[in-house]
Design a protein around this motif. Structure first.
Motif, PDB file in Angstrom:
ATOM      1  N   TYR A  19       0.850  -1.330   0.243  1.00 52.01           N
ATOM      2  CA  TYR A  19      -0.003   0.110   0.202  1.00 52.01           C
ATOM      3  C   TYR A  19       0.892   1.203  -0.114  1.00 52.01           C
ATOM      4  O   TYR A  19       0.296   2.409  -0.465  1.00 52.01           O
ATOM      5  CB  TYR A  19      -0.975  -0.128   1.306  1.00 52.01           C
ATOM      6  CG  TYR A  19      -1.997  -1.114   0.977  1.00 52.01           C
ATOM      7  CD1 TYR A  19      -2.778  -0.862  -0.099  1.00 52.01           C
ATOM      8  CD2 TYR A  19      -1.999  -2.284   1.695  1.00 52.01           C
ATOM      9  CE1 TYR A  19      -3.824  -1.692  -0.339  1.00 52.01           C
ATOM     10  CE2 TYR A  19      -3.235  -3.086   1.528  1.00 52.01           C
ATOM     11  CZ  TYR A  19      -3.960  -2.961   0.502  1.00 52.01           C
ATOM     12  OH  TYR A  19      -4.996  -3.890   0.170  1.00 52.01           O
ATOM     13  N   TRP A  22       0.972   2.682  -3.452  1.00 49.32           N
ATOM     14  CA  TRP A  22       0.170   3.418  -3.932  1.00 49.32           C
ATOM     15  C   TRP A  22       0.047   4.828  -3.518  1.00 49.32           C
ATOM     16  O   TRP A  22      -0.628   5.602  -4.194  1.00 49.32           O
ATOM     17  CB  TRP A  22      -1.428   2.670  -3.439  1.00 49.32           C
ATOM     18  CG  TRP A  22      -1.804   1.498  -4.100  1.00 49.32           C
ATOM     19  CD1 TRP A  22      -1.410   0.270  -3.844  1.00 49.32           C
ATOM     20  CD2 TRP A  22      -2.686   1.621  -5.381  1.00 49.32           C
ATOM     21  NE1 TRP A  22      -1.928  -0.858  -4.900  1.00 49.32           N
ATOM     22  CE2 TRP A  22      -2.632   0.085  -5.840  1.00 49.32           C
ATOM     23  CE3 TRP A  22      -3.228   2.638  -6.247  1.00 49.32           C
ATOM     24  CZ2 TRP A  22      -3.332  -0.069  -6.885  1.00 49.32           C
ATOM     25  CZ3 TRP A  22      -3.826   2.287  -7.128  1.00 49.32           C
ATOM     26  CH2 TRP A  22      -3.786   0.872  -7.737  1.00 49.32           C
ATOM     27  N   LEU A  29      -5.914   4.486  -5.354  1.00 49.35           N
ATOM     28  CA  LEU A  29      -6.154   3.184  -4.688  1.00 49.35           C
ATOM     29  C   LEU A  29      -7.788   3.117  -4.524  1.00 49.35           C
ATOM     30  O   LEU A  29      -8.465   1.866  -4.873  1.00 49.35           O
ATOM     31  CB  LEU A  29      -5.390   2.849  -3.674  1.00 49.35           C
ATOM     32  CG  LEU A  29      -5.782   1.579  -2.630  1.00 49.35           C
ATOM     33  CD1 LEU A  29      -5.538   0.471  -3.469  1.00 49.35           C
ATOM     34  CD2 LEU A  29      -5.248   1.297  -1.343  1.00 49.35           C
ATOM     35  N   ASN A 103      -4.650  -9.821   2.350  1.00 49.13           N
ATOM     36  CA  ASN A 103      -3.156  -9.238   1.882  1.00 49.13           C
ATOM     37  C   ASN A 103      -1.999 -10.087   2.552  1.00 49.13           C
ATOM     38  O   ASN A 103      -1.180  -9.564   2.853  1.00 49.13           O
ATOM     39  CB  ASN A 103      -3.274  -7.717   2.218  1.00 49.13           C
ATOM     40  CG  ASN A 103      -2.198  -7.186   1.220  1.00 49.13           C
ATOM     41  OD1 ASN A 103      -1.697  -7.659   0.184  1.00 49.13           O
ATOM     42  ND2 ASN A 103      -1.441  -6.267   1.530  1.00 49.13           N
TER      43      ASN A 103
END
Length: 146
Positions: A19, A22, A29, A103
């Protein structure tokens, strides 16, 4: 650049959604996540209060998390049997598999099982130099930097 960055991933190398990637990307995102929702969910999000958060209880761990409407919609979508299908591209399929798995890092063999795609093709695609949608090797694998 650290030398271990040059190590080529194998089928045992685990991948995850980074993340942080992103945060540095020109892509958004939240907009990308919305593409993984059903049309009904997308419509409902248009009317959701953007600052409102909800308590979500993880069915496996019992832990309570605070999530916004988009986070809840993604959890709901990920629970659907048709969330990962052959009708979507490879990268989207892998991304969805990682969402379904919370994840938690998965290797190409595990991703192949979840997506119905070929493990070698998955590895060739996400294990190369180019980063697709923040999917990258997990730091604890094979000395790879993530």
């Amino acid at each position: 650049m650290p030398l271990n960055y040059l190590i080529k991933p194998s089928v045992e190398t685990k991948f995850y959604i980074d993340y942080k990637w992103w945060d540095q990307s020109r892509d958004d995102l939240r907009i990308y996540l919305r593409t993984h929702l059903t049309p009904d969910q997308q419509h409902a999000l248009e009317h959701a209060n953007p600052g409102e958060v909800f308590d979500y209880v993880d069915p496996q761990s019992g832990e309570v998390y605070q999530m916004d409407a988009l986070g809840l919609a993604i959890r709901e979508s990920a629970a659907r049997a048709d969330f990962i299908s052959g009708n979507i591209g490879l990268i989207d399929s892998v991304f969805r598999a990682l969402l379904v798995n919370g994840n938690e890092p998965l290797n190409a063999l595990e991703l192949a099982e979840l997506t119905g795609r070929n493990a070698a093709t998955i590895l060739k695609t996400i294990g190369g130099v180019r980063n697709y949608r923040g999917i990258r090797p997990h730091r604890s694998n094979d000395g790879l930097a993530g």
